[in-house]
Design a protein around this motif. Structure first.
Motif, PDB file in Angstrom:
ATOM      1  N   LEU A 289       0.839  -1.211   0.000  1.00  0.00           N
ATOM      2  CA  LEU A 289       0.000   0.000   0.000  1.00  0.00           C
ATOM      3  C   LEU A 289       0.872   1.258   0.000  1.00  0.00           C
ATOM      4  CD1 LEU A 289      -2.731  -1.097   2.602  1.00  0.00           C
ATOM      5  CD2 LEU A 289      -3.056  -0.785   0.140  1.00  0.00           C
ATOM      6  N   MET A 292       2.251   1.839  -3.464  1.00  0.00           N
ATOM      7  CA  MET A 292       1.227   2.435  -4.341  1.00  0.00           C
ATOM      8  C   MET A 292       1.138   3.938  -4.105  1.00  0.00           C
ATOM      9  SD  MET A 292      -1.949  -0.262  -4.124  1.00  0.00           S
ATOM     10  CE  MET A 292      -1.628  -2.020  -4.031  1.00  0.00           C
ATOM     11  N   GLU A 298      -3.878   5.149  -6.290  1.00  0.00           N
ATOM     12  CA  GLU A 298      -4.868   4.988  -5.239  1.00  0.00           C
ATOM     13  C   GLU A 298      -4.610   3.669  -4.518  1.00  0.00           C
ATOM     14  OE1 GLU A 298      -7.945   6.189  -2.851  1.00  0.00           O
ATOM     15  OE2 GLU A 298      -7.117   7.304  -4.565  1.00  0.00           O
ATOM     16  N   ASP A 300      -4.929   0.263  -3.014  1.00  0.00           N
ATOM     17  CA  ASP A 300      -5.951  -0.756  -3.238  1.00  0.00           C
ATOM     18  C   ASP A 300      -5.603  -1.983  -2.399  1.00  0.00           C
ATOM     19  OD1 ASP A 300      -7.549  -2.860  -4.245  1.00  0.00           O
ATOM     20  OD2 ASP A 300      -7.756  -1.838  -6.175  1.00  0.00           O
ATOM     21  N   THR A 301      -6.403  -2.220  -1.353  1.00  0.00           N
ATOM     22  CA  THR A 301      -6.123  -3.318  -0.433  1.00  0.00           C
ATOM     23  C   THR A 301      -6.210  -4.671  -1.122  1.00  0.00           C
ATOM     24  OG1 THR A 301      -7.009  -2.008   1.407  1.00  0.00           O
ATOM     25  CG2 THR A 301      -6.752  -4.363   1.776  1.00  0.00           C
ATOM     26  N   SER A 302      -7.115  -4.811  -2.080  1.00  0.00           N
ATOM     27  CA  SER A 302      -7.259  -6.098  -2.766  1.00  0.00           C
ATOM     28  C   SER A 302      -5.998  -6.440  -3.556  1.00  0.00           C
ATOM     29  CB  SER A 302      -8.480  -6.078  -3.699  1.00  0.00           C
ATOM     30  OG  SER A 302      -8.328  -5.095  -4.719  1.00  0.00           O
ATOM     31  N   ILE A 303      -5.412  -5.431  -4.207  1.00  0.00           N
ATOM     32  CA  ILE A 303      -4.166  -5.662  -4.949  1.00  0.00           C
ATOM     33  C   ILE A 303      -3.029  -5.947  -3.977  1.00  0.00           C
ATOM     34  CG2 ILE A 303      -2.413  -4.566  -6.397  1.00  0.00           C
ATOM     35  CD1 ILE A 303      -4.600  -3.098  -7.862  1.00  0.00           C
ATOM     36  N   VAL A 337      -0.433  -3.739 -11.297  1.00  0.00           N
ATOM     37  CA  VAL A 337      -0.978  -2.395 -11.540  1.00  0.00           C
ATOM     38  C   VAL A 337      -0.656  -1.927 -12.962  1.00  0.00           C
ATOM     39  CG1 VAL A 337      -0.825  -1.756  -9.144  1.00  0.00           C
ATOM     40  CG2 VAL A 337       1.106  -1.282 -10.636  1.00  0.00           C
TER      41      VAL A 337
END
Length: 337
Positions: A289, A292, A298, A300-303, A337
């Motif tokens: 995180l 990123m 932005e 993204d917790t899922s990524i 990403v």
């Protein structure tokens, strides 16, 4: 001061832009007048050139405790012991106008736990140019000292390099990466510069900082973390006292360590042995995180979860600690990403 700096910048641009040629022909008297004006200006503001070129002065070297504290709290994950030691050690040293010896930090832990990252944070809190400063010097074992049979040459070169740079700027920083791959005699060769001497050959080393980075001792740190985990205790309960003795002994007795049987340890010249704990899954997610955010993406917790799941953990069945810490996060993130 802002007006002075603005005028200096404009004058500098005028001189360096070739504008003088654009307004040719110019009389000798005018040229002489401009030269006199410039001389007078520089006489009035003798320190103005220090704003344009990095110098060993407060304009370029000034410790910012707040910045270091914020970086340690927001960017270094899972290292409550290291964060506390680093902040206190650097702050105490930089606020001492007359230190008795250089600050010597030995950072230990498995790969990807934040040792290089912390070195960068320290440099950025001290030097305006950070790691790009002319006063920060990084040595890597396999790059700078690759051949064991040339150890005597390396010793001489290293001693001269340190002496020359500290002569140029007493507040120099020296970072030795891959200490576990370095010849023990090489580190012993710089022992005098780390000791309690006012001066050596007319040079004082007491305001310099030496940082050693090593994987050596990582096994004992991991074992302590595993013991706490198996006992159902949180990693935040681990204290320096739980690690310090075992760490210094394992480093001193490890033949693969650059500090093996070195006099730096038995002469107590290392001020702090700083342990870096193995990182857990949640810390890897935090690293992803943060990366990123550093890329202006932005978060993204899922990524971040996907990236973290791709890594290898140990023990294999429980998947508690990351084998590579956060080291591969940058390349892994490129895939998602």
């Amino acid at each position: 001061m802002k007006h002075r700096r603005k005028h200096a910048v404009l004058l500098w641009m005028l001189i360096c832009s070739g504008l003088a040629e654009a307004i040719e022909p110019i009389s000798t008297s005018i040229a002489v007048g401009m030269a006199a004006a410039l001389t007078g200006f520089l006489a009035s503001y003798p320190n103005i050139l220090y704003y344009f070129h990095e110098c060993c002065r407060p304009e370029w070297i000034s410790f910012n405790k707040t910045d270091l504290n914020v970086d340690l709290q927001r960017k270094l994950f899972g290292q409550h012991i290291a964060s506390r030691i680093i902040l206190k050690a650097v702050n105490g040293f930089m606020n001492n106008d007359n230190p008795k010896k250089p600050l010597v930090l030995s950072l230990h832990g498995w790969t990807g736990t934040g040792k290089n990252f912390v070195s960068k944070m320290i440099a950025e809190s001290l030097y305006k140019e950070g790691m790009n400063s002319n006063f920060v010097h990084v040595f890597t074992s396999e790059l700078h000292f690759p051949h064991a049979h040339q150890i005597d040459t390396y010793k001489s070169q290293l001693q001269q390099w340190i002496k020359g740079n500290v002569t140029n700027c007493p507040q120099s920083m020296f970072i030795f990466d891959e200490m576990d791959k370095m010849h023990p005699g090489l580190i012993d060769s710089i022992k005098p510069y780390l000791d309690y001497y006012d001066k050596l050959d007319g040079v004082s080393y007491r305001k310099a900082i030496f940082i050693f980075l090593s994987n050596a001792g990582g096994e004992s740190i991991i074992q302590t973390a595993l013991d706490f985990w198996k006992a159902g205790r949180g990693r935040e309960e681990i204290e320096l006292s739980d690690l310090e003795t075992a760490l210094s002994l394992s480093v001193f007795n490890n033949k693969k360590s650059g500090l093996w049987h070195t006099s730096l340890i038995d002469k107590n010249l290392v001020d702090f042995f700083v342990p870096f704990l193995p990182l857990e899954y949640k810390h890897v997610v935090q690293c992803a995180l943060a990366e990123m955010e550093a890329r202006d993406l932005e978060p993204d917790t899922s990524i971040a979860d996907q990236v973290a799941r791709d890594l290898i953990y140990f023990p294999k069945s429980e998947r508690v600690f990351s084998v590579t810490g956060c080291k591969t996060i940058v390349s892994k993130l490129d895939y998602y990403v």
